[in-house]
Motif scaffolding. Structure first.
Motif, PDB file in Angstrom:
ATOM      1  N   HIS A  74      33.957  31.382  28.730  1.00 12.31           N
ATOM      2  CA  HIS A  74      35.284  31.893  28.421  1.00 12.31           C
ATOM      3  C   HIS A  74      36.369  30.991  29.011  1.00 12.31           C
ATOM      4  O   HIS A  74      37.316  30.583  28.333  1.00 12.31           O
ATOM      5  CB  HIS A  74      35.392  33.330  28.987  1.00 12.31           C
ATOM      6  CG  HIS A  74      36.737  33.978  28.848  1.00 12.31           C
ATOM      7  ND1 HIS A  74      37.047  35.156  29.468  1.00 12.31           N
ATOM      8  CD2 HIS A  74      37.852  33.609  28.170  1.00 12.31           C
ATOM      9  CE1 HIS A  74      38.294  35.504  29.178  1.00 12.31           C
ATOM     10  NE2 HIS A  74      38.806  34.588  28.395  1.00 12.31           N
ATOM     11  N   LEU A  94      48.129  38.957  34.476  1.00 10.39           N
ATOM     12  CA  LEU A  94      46.728  39.241  34.767  1.00 10.39           C
ATOM     13  C   LEU A  94      46.347  38.924  36.213  1.00 10.39           C
ATOM     14  O   LEU A  94      45.206  39.137  36.611  1.00 10.39           O
ATOM     15  CB  LEU A  94      45.826  38.486  33.794  1.00 10.39           C
ATOM     16  CG  LEU A  94      45.847  39.028  32.367  1.00 10.39           C
ATOM     17  CD1 LEU A  94      45.053  38.124  31.436  1.00 10.39           C
ATOM     18  CD2 LEU A  94      45.284  40.448  32.312  1.00 10.39           C
ATOM     19  N   GLU A 119      38.691  39.944  32.291  1.00  9.17           N
ATOM     20  CA  GLU A 119      39.669  38.910  31.966  1.00  9.17           C
ATOM     21  C   GLU A 119      39.390  37.642  32.764  1.00  9.17           C
ATOM     22  O   GLU A 119      38.536  37.638  33.654  1.00  9.17           O
ATOM     23  CB  GLU A 119      41.088  39.427  32.242  1.00  9.17           C
ATOM     24  CG  GLU A 119      41.469  40.644  31.409  1.00  9.17           C
ATOM     25  CD  GLU A 119      41.806  40.291  29.957  1.00  9.17           C
ATOM     26  OE1 GLU A 119      41.781  39.098  29.617  1.00  9.17           O
ATOM     27  OE2 GLU A 119      42.090  41.217  29.165  1.00  9.17           O
ATOM     28  N   GLY A 156      33.408  38.069  29.581  1.00  7.41           N
ATOM     29  CA  GLY A 156      34.816  37.872  29.957  1.00  7.41           C
ATOM     30  C   GLY A 156      34.896  37.323  31.363  1.00  7.41           C
ATOM     31  O   GLY A 156      34.261  37.855  32.271  1.00  7.41           O
ATOM     32  N   TYR A 190      39.150  43.136  35.789  1.00  7.08           N
ATOM     33  CA  TYR A 190      39.378  43.867  34.553  1.00  7.08           C
ATOM     34  C   TYR A 190      40.864  44.054  34.303  1.00  7.08           C
ATOM     35  O   TYR A 190      41.614  44.412  35.220  1.00  7.08           O
ATOM     36  CB  TYR A 190      38.686  45.229  34.615  1.00  7.08           C
ATOM     37  CG  TYR A 190      37.179  45.114  34.681  1.00  7.08           C
ATOM     38  CD1 TYR A 190      36.426  45.015  33.500  1.00  7.08           C
ATOM     39  CD2 TYR A 190      36.518  45.052  35.896  1.00  7.08           C
ATOM     40  CE1 TYR A 190      35.043  44.884  33.559  1.00  7.08           C
ATOM     41  CE2 TYR A 190      35.141  44.911  35.960  1.00  7.08           C
ATOM     42  CZ  TYR A 190      34.407  44.826  34.785  1.00  7.08           C
ATOM     43  OH  TYR A 190      33.047  44.677  34.842  1.00  7.08           O
ATOM     44  N   GLY A 191      41.303  43.824  33.074  1.00  7.25           N
ATOM     45  CA  GLY A 191      42.686  44.115  32.717  1.00  7.25           C
ATOM     46  C   GLY A 191      42.863  45.617  32.537  1.00  7.25           C
ATOM     47  O   GLY A 191      41.926  46.393  32.609  1.00  7.25           O
TER      48      GLY A 191
END
Lengths: 285, 285, 285, 285, 285, 285
Positions: free
Chosen positions: F121, F228, F84, F116, F89-90
């Motif tokens: 991004h 997040l 993310e 990501g 990492y989500g």
């Protein structure tokens, strides 16, 4: 004591008495004092009483309804939830049980009930509390002029204090004095003697124009509060005090409140009459 | 009143009296009370008094020295600086002037003086203050067991309070109660009932092991303090309260203080005798 | 290493040595240094040693009792709780087990024990710690004059620091330096050079009269502290530093401590003799 | 000393030397040490020197320009303002005056100047400071891996510290250690060992994703800072420390930084060649 | 522009218009818009206007009094102090001077004046401000249901915001949104959608029972406020926001407000009639 | 809607389009708007599209690869964890499932992927967010000149704001405005108009030299942030704003940044040519 001896305890519930007797019932007195004497003192003459049918308990002679009975030893049942003064419901809990043995009443008796958290409930408790807090504060701060438990603060949590300020810093000391006077108090506002503390808008005006949040605020975390405050943690929470008094050294005009010179000399009724009719009635409809 | 009438005011200064009379002179009583009666009460019998030579003022018969005179109306002279209880010097100021007209004394009279800020000065004031603060606190907090104005805190600025804690959060409320009881108080420490508040090292131990500064501290800025505190700003400054009590919910062993089982049964003198001599004397030399 | 090889490890416990050897045993040195050499250095001559009966381990020749044995590999038993320096009990935990194989002792040997958390325990650890902290602080702050681990602070948690202040703000920097010097430290007080830091009442006086809690306080939450502090959370908690020094710019008289002119010239013994007898002895009884 | 004797003091200003000699000139050494020897040590061989024409002062033989002269006793003139390391101008002040008596130089000499506050100025001072701070911190915190005085923080005010965290709370202690190491430091950030502290964007990323301002921040007001910080008050101001490390107890995936599996095995040059040409050149134009 | 050209500027003061025209005069529009058109829009038909006698300025045809005149270029006189919205007096200042050249009026004209800081003054300004603030907040927070500038807060300083909370923490974000919407705002309270924000006692109840001062308070010092707030420092001061919303995760009964089941079905008039008379009239007298 | 009707939903995934179409795909528009039209607007001409083989969905005609399929009603499978924007990492979660029915592609199609949390991004999302935040802030603060979502702050959490300060205190108000503009924002820095906010080192310089942490900092705890952010608690956490602007009343020289007079007149190319060769190329190798 009766319960320890395994005995039931005679009791009577009185419903529907005059307001002074009701108020007297809220006085906080030692266990060997009789609230009925206080009721008599408030009314200026002895309160007429009669004995119960089934026990020697005396009750006001003018009561609308009297429920006679006895508390059963070592019996508890779940009761509630009831509405409490914060205008929310308290938790359910196991409480004593009274067995009813007789009910007497006047003819066409009125059943006087009180809604929990309603104004009647709040005021009955607030009257003696305000008196106690004022006496408490004036012992150390004789320049405290008045106190008020505001309705918006459930008449338990918010205290407004009016003082004649004589020394810079005093507001904070008086805030602490108030919090020490009742652990129920959660927010206290101290204002000058030109503010009407029975008018919440005036107290709000003092906060709006005489208070700076980074200078005049006292926050106390982790203190003892009311277990009935739903926002704290089992009676432990934060308190907040606001000193909304003017600095003693401020120039006179700086905080002077607006008034129209001569306004106190105007006879409003006369003005209305001369203007040809009372338009105030029209405004109300 | 005399000054307003343009009259001198008769007065007598008494130097050298017994300690109870000295203590009585510090009692805070209304103006129409006579401290000499308090001295008598403390001693359990009337205090012998005699009249002055030049006025009707009564003085203790056993006083070492009596200075008789009269305050002159509307005369002021600069005095000081004197040593004050914070063990610093106060500011100079213009004060009343007494004209001396006679001095009487016992044979080989002792001139009893007291050093400003010395222990004798501090204790004389602290004794009535501790009593007043204890009474004040117990009105709202019956679980307050004792208070002490510590010597290190000039017996005016630091109060140690011993409580039997019954509800979490109570320490903060009691701290506020103490500050409300005397604006001179600057720092307050609340401890449990296993701490000896007359032993500063025990109070320090409670702070060291039962207190967390981000949870148990109350800081009040901009409050009224003593004008004799050289670190504040003309009597306006900060106060600090420490709640050094254990949490009620702590496991018993968590804060248990160390003790040697059976230590109270030991007869130290017997141990020493059996060990063949008293080495304690040697340690002292 | 022995355990990894599955071997027992020879060991000896020595009970009853002279104080310097005891102190040397607390020195923090690399694993290949021998504390017995430090003991010799402290005493100014080599420490007489003898070999154990059952191993090559050297022990002080004058020891009262020597317990010889060996640590068993991979064996652990629950021990404790023991009294720790905060004067509370630490948690129980599984520790190594020593099998005793021989005990030797002097005739009429004295069993020297030390109460955990007692003064003897505290001082033994505090002496090297004070020296280390003073050295540490003076590297960055040469104007630090002395440090003291106070008994009230368990000689681990409270440090008093005496400085000759040369720049405003320095107190806060030195507080941080102290906290960086030992994570055990929880509260630090910095005072001026006219304060005796070995007298807790003097440090308390500096706090009472030279410190303002909203200006001179440093609070650090969420920092590493001692796991033996029962009030923090597994070694993570708050620290508090107090800068109780005078402002450099204060007028000289403002913080001047009271003294009686000429007091240092008085010969107290002579005064007593001339007053006809030593009343001091009477005061003590 | 010369000035006290009323004598001028011989001096020489050297302009244009090799970088190691320049760096050596910034070493902080006792007054009886010779920075030219340090220059020799840095270069691995003695630095060639020659005597001045008008005095016995030795100067680097390869210097571009040498200005010889003498400081006049008791003469001061106003100088400045000069650009300082915060990239602002310091105040003007009266400083010593040097009378020039000779100038020697190489053929086609280069005049090497340095802009105050420029990167060359900042780095010359930062190199020895970083080394000193790292040594200082590792004495108490052996898990400190690296430090960096960031260019954005004028290489004096901002320190980034990389640690291998072993105990919760450590970050705050290390922040205090850093502030104690140099009063010039104003803001300190502590990060984990997976952060590149020489890349400000990585430190910013740690602040963005591992830091909570109400939990991981330390603010110290009223501390000693740099007198060249234009935002504080004559060297007294606030410091701020950020602990941007992960909690030790966090689940492994929670703070895991994204990486593409296998990315370290890719040969970028080969990829480019196979893609039919180097498009990187085009991107640059 | 006229003044720069050295020309007087024609002007007219209109006294006594209908309320919608008065309200329209307070709309904040670009300088080339005509408030009279807004007045027409509010009334649903064009506002009848007439030209002045001495200039081309159009004024409402139904105005009670019109004062025609012209502003003199480069002439200023001291005016004030006037009552301002904080219900105190602003400072005196030098302002433009209008020379009156004609006055026209209706027969028996009413002179409509407004007391500075009075309710009429406050409401005229508050109506457009509430609309603007609601629009502003809903752009980022569509769950904001209503806003109110309370009379106690001078209708400028205190904003009450009603929201339908959808995410924990939202209250603080919305408080910031409100402060960003008008620098006049000093105190903001955010409440849930069961609170009537036009009833100050309901907002106070939310503060009393749903707010904890150490968790739900936002204090912003050193921000831009109103220069008319007599308690700040030339427009720079503190703001305070209170999030008095319930936690989303609270059990349903925990914050449930008391109500009497069936109370909405009661016809009070019928109850009164059946009780034999209207005692409400008696209560009022 | 399709799912509620129990129908599959046609869909197409397009891989490999031109950058403007990619950017357009990130625009936040109502559900009945077509991002392909925005792509056309950005490119200045209609975007060529074609229909899918298996549905009526239009896709860019120049796409490298198109994956056609349909979302199955009421089917969910666990996906992730994905990288993310915070570069972590989500969490994994159950999401819709698309059944692939056809794949079309250009000859030698390039598979365009995006890492990501990579810069590609981040920038795609930041471009529209910066525009939205600038517009939002300028509505209330027309003196906001520019904003930047810094790469170090994951282009979501850190906002730098450049203003032309006109009133003391404004920085704090603008910080609140920014936080109200996007709950993702966690840290905001406000700087003067001489600072380049696209250069993180310049923003850091402003913090280093114009900011005092006890005066210019705003901390907001318990506010809504990004779910997040791995350091907050399920989207609830702290925000921090720094006002790094100069005081308006500071003397001009106090914060003046160093510049070499005449530096803008130097032609670097000419200097290099006259020095006999371009040494810059050598520096790069």
């Amino acid at each position: 004591m009766a319960e320890e001896a395994g005995q039931p305890l005679d009791a009577a519930i009185v419903i529907g008495v005059d307001p002074l007797t009701l108020l007297a019932s809220q006085a906080i007195v030692p266990i060997d004092h009789d609230e009925l004497e206080i009721a008599g003192a408030l009314q200026g003459r002895p309160l007429p009483v009669v004995k119960c049918l089934t026990s020697d308990i005396r009750v006001p002679a003018d009561a609308e309804i009297v429920v006679e009975g006895r508390f059963l030893p070592n019996v508890r049942e779940l009761e509630g939830p009831f509405g409490e003064f914060p205008q929310t419901y308290g938790s359910r809990s196991k409480r004593e049980v009274m067995e009813v043995v007789a009910v007497t009443h006047r003819k066409d008796a009125i059943f006087h009930t009180m809604v929990g958290g309603g104004l009647e409930h709040l005021i009955l408790g607030a009257v003696p509390k305000e008196a106690t807090l004022l006496t408490h504060l004036r012992r150390n701060f004789p320049n405290v002029l008045d106190v008020h438990l505001s309705p918006g603060g459930t008449m338990r949590f918010h205290l407004f204090v009016k003082i004649r300020k004589t020394q810079e810093g005093q507001g904070k000391n008086i805030i602490m004095g108030a919090f020490a006077g009742s652990f129920d108090l959660k927010h206290v506002v101290v204002v000058d003697d030109d503010i009407d503390i029975h008018n919440p808008a005036e107290v709000e005006l003092a906060i709006a124009t005489r208070f700076q949040a980074d200078r005049d605020l006292l926050i106390v975390s982790g203190s003892q509060g009311s277990k009935l405050d739903p926002s704290n943690s089992d009676g432990v929470g934060a308190k907040m005090g606001l000193d909304a008094t003017k600095p003693l050294a401020a120039p006179e005009m700086h905080f002077k409140r607006i008034r129209v010179p001569g306004e106190e000399a105007i006879d409003v009724d006369d003005v209305i009459k001369r203007s040809g009719g009372d338009w105030r009635a029209a405004l109300k409809s």
